[in-house]
Design a protein around this motif. Sequence first.
Motif, mmCIF file in Angstrom:
data_model
loop_
_atom_site.group_PDB
_atom_site.id
_atom_site.type_symbol
_atom_site.label_atom_id
_atom_site.label_comp_id
_atom_site.label_asym_id
_atom_site.label_seq_id
_atom_site.Cartn_x
_atom_site.Cartn_y
_atom_site.Cartn_z
ATOM 1 N N LYS A 1 57.326 45.106 40.052
ATOM 2 C CA LYS A 1 57.508 46.090 40.875
ATOM 3 C C LYS A 1 56.735 46.916 41.721
ATOM 4 C CE LYS A 1 60.787 47.420 37.152
ATOM 5 N NZ LYS A 1 61.136 48.281 36.120
ATOM 6 N N ARG A 2 55.221 46.552 41.427
ATOM 7 C CA ARG A 2 54.207 47.202 41.744
ATOM 8 C C ARG A 2 53.518 46.612 43.274
ATOM 9 N NH1 ARG A 2 50.786 51.826 42.178
ATOM 10 N NH2 ARG A 2 48.523 51.224 42.059
ATOM 11 N N CYS A 3 53.774 45.386 43.268
ATOM 12 C CA CYS A 3 53.392 44.482 44.366
ATOM 13 C C CYS A 3 54.375 44.712 45.512
ATOM 14 C CB CYS A 3 53.234 42.925 43.974
ATOM 15 S SG CYS A 3 53.090 41.876 45.363
ATOM 16 N N PRO A 4 53.675 45.061 46.856
ATOM 17 C CA PRO A 4 54.604 45.426 48.109
ATOM 18 C C PRO A 4 54.870 44.285 48.587
ATOM 19 C CG PRO A 4 52.207 46.138 48.101
ATOM 20 C CD PRO A 4 52.337 45.522 46.826
ATOM 21 N N PHE A 5 54.218 43.007 48.345
ATOM 22 C CA PHE A 5 54.460 41.909 49.327
ATOM 23 C C PHE A 5 55.186 41.017 48.662
ATOM 24 C CE2 PHE A 5 50.091 43.803 50.210
ATOM 25 C CZ PHE A 5 50.643 44.386 51.511
ATOM 26 N N GLY A 6 55.867 40.934 47.484
ATOM 27 C CA GLY A 6 56.798 40.118 46.755
ATOM 28 C C GLY A 6 56.059 38.640 46.375
ATOM 29 N N VAL A 7 54.668 38.986 45.940
ATOM 30 C CA VAL A 7 53.938 37.740 45.556
ATOM 31 C C VAL A 7 54.415 37.308 44.224
ATOM 32 C CG1 VAL A 7 51.653 37.235 44.901
ATOM 33 C CG2 VAL A 7 52.032 38.444 46.980
ATOM 34 N N LEU A 8 54.840 38.175 43.393
ATOM 35 C CA LEU A 8 55.186 37.962 41.884
ATOM 36 C C LEU A 8 56.458 37.885 41.555
ATOM 37 C CD1 LEU A 8 52.362 40.305 40.566
ATOM 38 C CD2 LEU A 8 52.086 37.812 40.796
ATOM 39 N N ALA A 9 56.964 36.912 40.488
ATOM 40 C CA ALA A 9 58.159 36.847 40.064
ATOM 41 C C ALA A 9 58.412 36.649 38.592
ATOM 42 C CB ALA A 9 59.083 35.966 40.912
ATOM 43 N N LEU A 10 59.441 36.935 37.950
ATOM 44 C CA LEU A 10 59.295 36.533 36.518
ATOM 45 C C LEU A 10 60.163 35.172 36.469
ATOM 46 C CD1 LEU A 10 59.246 37.664 33.481
ATOM 47 C CD2 LEU A 10 61.701 38.389 33.885
ATOM 48 N N GLN A 11 59.511 34.300 35.792
ATOM 49 C CA GLN A 11 60.083 32.918 35.506
ATOM 50 C C GLN A 11 59.728 32.382 34.057
ATOM 51 O OE1 GLN A 11 57.868 30.266 38.387
ATOM 52 N NE2 GLN A 11 58.685 31.683 40.145
ATOM 53 N N GLU A 12 60.822 32.015 33.553
ATOM 54 C CA GLU A 12 60.812 31.736 32.168
ATOM 55 C C GLU A 12 60.389 32.740 31.221
ATOM 56 O OE1 GLU A 12 59.481 27.665 31.820
ATOM 57 O OE2 GLU A 12 61.319 26.901 33.057
ATOM 58 N N GLY A 13 60.578 34.012 31.245
ATOM 59 C CA GLY A 13 59.820 34.990 30.391
ATOM 60 C C GLY A 13 58.294 35.408 30.654
ATOM 61 N N HIS A 14 57.769 34.875 31.765
ATOM 62 C CA HIS A 14 56.546 35.160 32.320
ATOM 63 C C HIS A 14 56.301 35.383 33.885
ATOM 64 C CE1 HIS A 14 54.276 34.399 28.338
ATOM 65 N NE2 HIS A 14 55.469 33.236 28.042
ATOM 66 N N ILE A 15 55.289 36.078 34.042
ATOM 67 C CA ILE A 15 55.270 36.233 35.440
ATOM 68 C C ILE A 15 54.451 35.101 36.119
ATOM 69 C CG2 ILE A 15 54.040 37.940 37.057
ATOM 70 C CD1 ILE A 15 56.472 39.090 35.744
ATOM 71 N N ALA A 16 54.847 34.867 37.252
ATOM 72 C CA ALA A 16 54.135 33.671 38.114
ATOM 73 C C ALA A 16 53.766 34.073 39.460
ATOM 74 C CB ALA A 16 55.045 32.359 37.965
ATOM 75 N N VAL A 17 52.924 33.702 40.022
ATOM 76 C CA VAL A 17 52.565 33.670 41.700
ATOM 77 C C VAL A 17 53.547 32.786 42.342
ATOM 78 C CG1 VAL A 17 51.112 33.508 43.250
ATOM 79 C CG2 VAL A 17 50.247 34.159 41.035
ATOM 80 N N SER A 18 54.751 33.462 42.823
ATOM 81 C CA SER A 18 55.802 32.830 43.511
ATOM 82 C C SER A 18 55.305 32.433 45.140
ATOM 83 C CB SER A 18 57.056 33.593 43.394
ATOM 84 O OG SER A 18 56.824 34.754 44.084
ATOM 85 N N ASP A 19 54.421 33.150 45.461
ATOM 86 C CA ASP A 19 54.041 32.917 46.996
ATOM 87 C C ASP A 19 52.590 33.417 47.039
ATOM 88 O OD1 ASP A 19 53.684 32.544 49.430
ATOM 89 O OD2 ASP A 19 55.323 33.499 50.133
ATOM 90 N N ALA A 20 51.709 32.601 46.752
ATOM 91 C CA ALA A 20 50.230 32.855 46.629
ATOM 92 C C ALA A 20 49.574 33.203 48.133
ATOM 93 C CB ALA A 20 49.594 31.570 46.150
ATOM 94 N N LYS A 21 50.279 32.596 49.118
ATOM 95 C CA LYS A 21 49.914 32.771 50.508
ATOM 96 C C LYS A 21 50.159 34.345 51.004
ATOM 97 C CE LYS A 21 50.153 28.154 52.115
ATOM 98 N NZ LYS A 21 50.852 27.037 53.312
ATOM 99 N N ARG A 22 51.354 35.007 50.299
ATOM 100 C CA ARG A 22 51.438 36.330 50.447
ATOM 101 C C ARG A 22 50.352 37.488 50.075
ATOM 102 N NH1 ARG A 22 55.319 37.878 53.411
ATOM 103 N NH2 ARG A 22 55.572 39.941 52.504
ATOM 104 N N CYS A 23 49.715 36.880 49.037
ATOM 105 C CA CYS A 23 48.869 37.674 48.147
ATOM 106 C C CYS A 23 47.551 38.264 49.171
ATOM 107 C CB CYS A 23 48.240 37.108 47.070
ATOM 108 S SG CYS A 23 47.083 38.032 46.282
ATOM 109 N N VAL A 24 47.562 39.700 49.135
ATOM 110 C CA VAL A 24 46.362 40.022 50.030
ATOM 111 C C VAL A 24 45.033 40.344 49.242
ATOM 112 C CG1 VAL A 24 47.931 40.689 51.845
ATOM 113 C CG2 VAL A 24 47.144 42.315 50.334
ATOM 114 N N GLY A 25 45.281 40.137 47.867
ATOM 115 C CA GLY A 25 44.111 40.638 46.955
ATOM 116 C C GLY A 25 43.849 41.956 46.740
ATOM 117 N N CYS A 26 44.895 43.025 46.925
ATOM 118 C CA CYS A 26 44.860 44.345 46.766
ATOM 119 C C CYS A 26 44.390 44.915 45.511
ATOM 120 C CB CYS A 26 45.872 44.985 47.585
ATOM 121 S SG CYS A 26 47.360 44.791 46.617
ATOM 122 N N GLY A 27 45.000 44.103 44.415
ATOM 123 C CA GLY A 27 44.798 44.500 43.028
ATOM 124 C C GLY A 27 45.575 45.737 42.587
ATOM 125 N N LEU A 28 46.712 45.973 43.382
ATOM 126 C CA LEU A 28 47.856 46.952 42.794
ATOM 127 C C LEU A 28 48.459 46.721 41.658
ATOM 128 C CD1 LEU A 28 49.318 48.186 46.030
ATOM 129 C CD2 LEU A 28 47.658 49.526 44.732
#
Length: 329
Positions: free
Chosen positions: A282-309
């Motif tokens: 919910k916090r990530c503004p760029f859609g980098v993370l997603a819930l997969q099989e009960g755990h959070i996964a980095v669904s699109d690493a290229k979209r991550c800007v490293g802001c740390g939010l």
Amino acid sequence: MAYDRARVAERFKIPEEGLPVMEHILTETECEVLDGFLPEHFSGKELEKYLIGHALVSDRDGARRWVEQAWKRGVLWLEADGSYCFGSFYGRLDIFAVMERSAYHALPTKQKQALDAWYFDAYVEGLRQALRDPKMQNGADKGKKPAQKPTQDRVLTLEEALAFVENREDTPYLADCDCRVLKEGCEHPVNTCITYRTAENSFARKGFAVPITKEEARQVILKADQAGLVHTANPGGLCNCCEDCCYLFRASKALDLWGSWPESGKRIRVEETCIGCKACVKRCPFGVLALQEGHIAVSDAKRCVGCGLCREVCPVQALMLEEKRDSTR
């Protein structure tokens, strides 16, 4: 005195999108001066003499006030040597939207959308020109794509943003975000831009940005962070950006520079201790993370800007920032 609208538009570089609002952002006297005062560069006294001689003002004091006001409004541009030239629609629109917000807000929605689109396109074209500059190619390795960074903007974590203002000795100034004002409709706070620019035509010099203390600057950053804004910085200041309004991230997409500009040297990594609460999603503004099989996964690493939010809201500290590899930049 009548004026030639076409000549005013040409001298003030008003695009087609700006013609319907020309009389909203320029006064009648400003139009008359743009139409009739011919020098490209001039002193304040020369313009004052013209104003009095053409009965556009009543006396010398009025002429001096007119020149100062026209400079503040972006109709005049002050050179480093104290002389003037005419500004442009691009600079005036920025001031009009930010400092005369009620008048900008009153414009029809379609006109504001057209103005925002034009302003953004002009901004991106300026970045493209910077990228075409041969100096941008210096230092590139033979056979490799040169580093494409049209500006020195970079993404900061909260800790880095706080250190940025703490380590500077010059006075910070607080101004409104012109990106969110121009686009309108954003739910994020607007009074979020910290600038250190004090040159002749800066908002600080014009009085549109107010001086603040380091502690006040810290509070601006903390509140912006709480609102989910991404901290970005360049030598001139620090902004707190959202993805959908701010020109920096919109331009990064338009120029296909996402991940390399604004500069971002980090990316997020999810540890095995993740409990899948989705607070980070919910916090990530760029859609980098997603819930997969009960755990959070980095669904699109290229979209991550490293802001740390996302990292800041993890209840079990399962998110870590790591240095990017070259292939993900």
